[in-house]
Design a protein around this motif. Structure first.
Motif, mmCIF file in Angstrom:
data_model
loop_
_atom_site.group_PDB
_atom_site.id
_atom_site.type_symbol
_atom_site.label_atom_id
_atom_site.label_comp_id
_atom_site.label_asym_id
_atom_site.label_seq_id
_atom_site.Cartn_x
_atom_site.Cartn_y
_atom_site.Cartn_z
ATOM 1 N N PRO A 3 -0.780 1.869 2.961
ATOM 2 C CA PRO A 3 -1.574 1.383 1.845
ATOM 3 C C PRO A 3 -2.420 0.206 2.275
ATOM 4 O O PRO A 3 -2.003 -0.620 3.067
ATOM 5 C CB PRO A 3 -0.537 0.971 0.793
ATOM 6 N N SER A 5 -4.228 -3.342 1.920
ATOM 7 C CA SER A 5 -3.748 -4.575 1.325
ATOM 8 C C SER A 5 -4.883 -5.582 1.286
ATOM 9 O O SER A 5 -5.667 -5.683 2.216
ATOM 10 C CB SER A 5 -2.589 -5.149 2.139
ATOM 11 N N GLN A 74 -3.178 2.636 -10.699
ATOM 12 C CA GLN A 74 -3.179 2.368 -9.266
ATOM 13 C C GLN A 74 -3.492 0.894 -9.007
ATOM 14 O O GLN A 74 -2.910 0.274 -8.117
ATOM 15 C CB GLN A 74 -4.211 3.259 -8.556
ATOM 16 N N GLU A 78 -1.333 -1.863 -6.855
ATOM 17 C CA GLU A 78 -1.885 -2.626 -5.737
ATOM 18 C C GLU A 78 -1.738 -4.126 -5.946
ATOM 19 O O GLU A 78 -1.400 -4.862 -5.015
ATOM 20 C CB GLU A 78 -3.332 -2.229 -5.496
ATOM 21 N N ASP A 82 0.595 -6.395 -3.478
ATOM 22 C CA ASP A 82 0.019 -7.543 -2.767
ATOM 23 C C ASP A 82 0.674 -8.854 -3.183
ATOM 24 O O ASP A 82 0.932 -9.721 -2.349
ATOM 25 C CB ASP A 82 -1.494 -7.618 -2.982
#
Length: 96
Positions: A3, A5, A74, A78, A82
């Motif tokens: 993923p 970042s 989504q 995220e 993070d």
């Protein structure tokens, strides 16, 4: 792939998994008997992060309990990923 970042430059890189934590994750995968599916929304990100922090410190819980976090978008996923990486880098993403 991994993923992406948007990790802030002030955030620490996550440390390597301790042997005990890595073993607990590996041992738990095939035999977890309990699962928790937790809906996470932005106002309560701190509560989910605190839970994961405490969960990550208990190898027996990791062996027995599968944790699945569910996000409404989504983007929320995220932001949470993070934020957790920045504020609690010792909590590995493999736990959830």
């Amino acid at each position: 792939g991994a993923p992406k970042s948007s990790l802030h430059k002030e955030c620490r890189q996550p440390p390597a998994l301790s042997p005990a934590l890595a073993e607990a994750i590996a041992a738990g995968l095939p035999r977890r008997r309990v699962g928790a599916s937790i809906a996470v929304h932005p106002p309560k990100f701190y509560a989910a992060a605190t839970f994961l922090d405490q969960y990550s410190k208990c190898p027996e819980a990791i062996r027995q309990l599968a944790v699945v976090l569910t996000f409404s978008s989504q983007q929320d996923l995220e932001v949470f990923r993070d934020s957790l990486l920045c504020l609690r880098p010792w909590v590995p993403p493999e736990l959830w």
